[in-house]
Design an enzyme around this catalytic site. Structure first.
Site, PDB file in Angstrom:
ATOM      1  N   ASP A  62       0.881  -1.158   0.000  1.00 27.39           N
ATOM      2  CA  ASP A  62       0.000   0.000   0.000  1.00 27.39           C
ATOM      3  C   ASP A  62       0.920   1.209   0.000  1.00 27.39           C
ATOM      4  O   ASP A  62       1.652   1.439   0.970  1.00 27.39           O
ATOM      5  CB  ASP A  62      -0.878  -0.025   1.245  1.00 27.39           C
ATOM      6  CG  ASP A  62      -1.729   1.222   1.423  1.00 27.39           C
ATOM      7  OD1 ASP A  62      -1.563   2.183   0.643  1.00 27.39           O
ATOM      8  OD2 ASP A  62      -2.539   1.254   2.367  1.00 27.39           O
ATOM      9  N   SER A 142      -0.801  13.624 -14.895  1.00 27.93           N
ATOM     10  CA  SER A 142      -1.976  13.360 -15.724  1.00 27.93           C
ATOM     11  C   SER A 142      -2.382  14.652 -16.424  1.00 27.93           C
ATOM     12  O   SER A 142      -1.996  15.750 -16.000  1.00 27.93           O
ATOM     13  CB  SER A 142      -3.133  12.885 -14.826  1.00 27.93           C
ATOM     14  OG  SER A 142      -4.362  12.867 -15.520  1.00 27.93           O
ATOM     15  N   TYR A 155      -9.431  13.606  -7.849  1.00 27.81           N
ATOM     16  CA  TYR A 155      -8.348  13.075  -8.675  1.00 27.81           C
ATOM     17  C   TYR A 155      -7.514  14.219  -9.254  1.00 27.81           C
ATOM     18  O   TYR A 155      -6.276  14.171  -9.233  1.00 27.81           O
ATOM     19  CB  TYR A 155      -8.934  12.221  -9.794  1.00 27.81           C
ATOM     20  CG  TYR A 155      -7.904  11.554 -10.671  1.00 27.81           C
ATOM     21  CD1 TYR A 155      -7.237  10.414 -10.253  1.00 27.81           C
ATOM     22  CD2 TYR A 155      -7.600  12.059 -11.941  1.00 27.81           C
ATOM     23  CE1 TYR A 155      -6.288   9.794 -11.059  1.00 27.81           C
ATOM     24  CE2 TYR A 155      -6.664  11.450 -12.755  1.00 27.81           C
ATOM     25  CZ  TYR A 155      -6.016  10.316 -12.303  1.00 27.81           C
ATOM     26  OH  TYR A 155      -5.071   9.711 -13.118  1.00 27.81           O
ATOM     27  N   LYS A 159      -3.533  15.061  -8.605  1.00 26.72           N
ATOM     28  CA  LYS A 159      -2.528  15.137  -9.656  1.00 26.72           C
ATOM     29  C   LYS A 159      -1.887  16.524  -9.737  1.00 26.72           C
ATOM     30  O   LYS A 159      -0.712  16.648 -10.093  1.00 26.72           O
ATOM     31  CB  LYS A 159      -3.144  14.728 -10.996  1.00 26.72           C
ATOM     32  CG  LYS A 159      -3.506  13.238 -11.067  1.00 26.72           C
ATOM     33  CD  LYS A 159      -2.295  12.336 -10.840  1.00 26.72           C
ATOM     34  CE  LYS A 159      -2.618  10.879 -11.034  1.00 26.72           C
ATOM     35  NZ  LYS A 159      -1.436   9.997 -10.888  1.00 26.72           N
TER      36      LYS A 159
END
Length: 260
Positions: A62, A142, A155, A159
């Site tokens: 993890d 991204s 998200y 990023k």
């Protein structure tokens, strides 16, 4: 064989972009540790690389658990004697409409995609500094690190954080001859997008299978989504001596989807 005698860890390396990177590094001579939350997938990916003549080790981790990340790096150095390259690639997305984003959703995404990258950078850098011969850290950003999307707010935030960590890490680690760079993929046909497709249908943002990736791909100048191996070439460049004079940079690999 540009990476002979180099040793790399790739997080999230069991499938998709991560596996394409691990495979390319191994084919260029690197010894690779595939670190992934899914032990079985990691073992299978490492075996595929070994079957191809490369050197690969599988490890479960993890990435947001510091002790587990330390254990992966320790196992890597015990097996191969050193650490030269750290690819912080693991990440995930769980879309929600902007006004419905919960603290649970936010924390889950940021924990892996931002905290996990910070921990990976820190633990790899500590080992590289102790070794005394520098190293390279490469983070997966991204197109979502370059502009926000309403269904992907956590998200995107994670990023954007990756970009900040790349810049901060580059400044902090240059004195130790450690470079920190990243790449920003666009739409890549991987299992992540398969999952996103189902999730976006579940929240009503798309109505049929494949619609989401088609919609996102419609603004790509090259006219299609990328394949994972098309991202791996840039990752190899950032791992090789060809990028020795680069640090703090993010390379876009999005087919011309975002122009800045």
């Amino acid at each position: 064989m540009r990476l002979i005698e180099k040793v790399a860890v790739v997080t999230g390396g069991a499938q998709g972009i991560g596996f394409a990177i691990a495979q390319r590094l191994a084919r260029e001579g690197a010894c690779v540790t595939i670190a992934d939350l899914n032990r079985d997938l990691a073992e299978s990916a490492a075996q595929r690389i070994r079957d191809d003549g490369g050197k690969a080790l599988a490890a479960q981790a993890d990435v947001a658990d510091r002790e587990q990340v330390r254990a992966v790096i320790a196992r890597t150095t015990e097996r191969y004697g050193r650490l030269d390259l750290m690819f912080n690639n693991a990440g995930f997305n769980k879309p929600m409409p902007f006004l419905e984003v919960t603290e649970e959703n936010w924390n889950a995404v940021l924990r892996v995609n931002a905290l996990g990258v910070l921990i990976g950078m820190q633990e790899a850098a500590k080992v590289m500094i102790k070794q005394g011969h520098g190293g390279k850290i490469v983070n997966t950003a991204s197109i979502a690190s370059r502009q926000g999307y309403p269904e992907f707010a956590p998200y995107c935030a994670s990023k954007f954080a990756v970009v900040a960590l790349i810049q901060a890490g580059a400044r902090a680690l240059a004195q130790h001859r450690i470079t920190v760079n990243g790449f920003a993929p666009g739409v890549v046909a991987t299992p992540l997008w398969d999952t996103l497709d189902k999730d976006l249908m579940a929240i009503g943002s798309s109505s049929k299978p494949g619609e989401a990736i088609e919609s996102f791909s419609s603004s790509i100048l090259l006219g299609r989504a990328a394949q994972a191996d098309e991202v791996a070439g840039t990752a190899l460049f950032l791992a090789s001596s060809d990028s020795d004079y680069m640090t703090g940079q993010i390379v876009a690999i999005d087919g011309g989807m975002v122009l800045v």
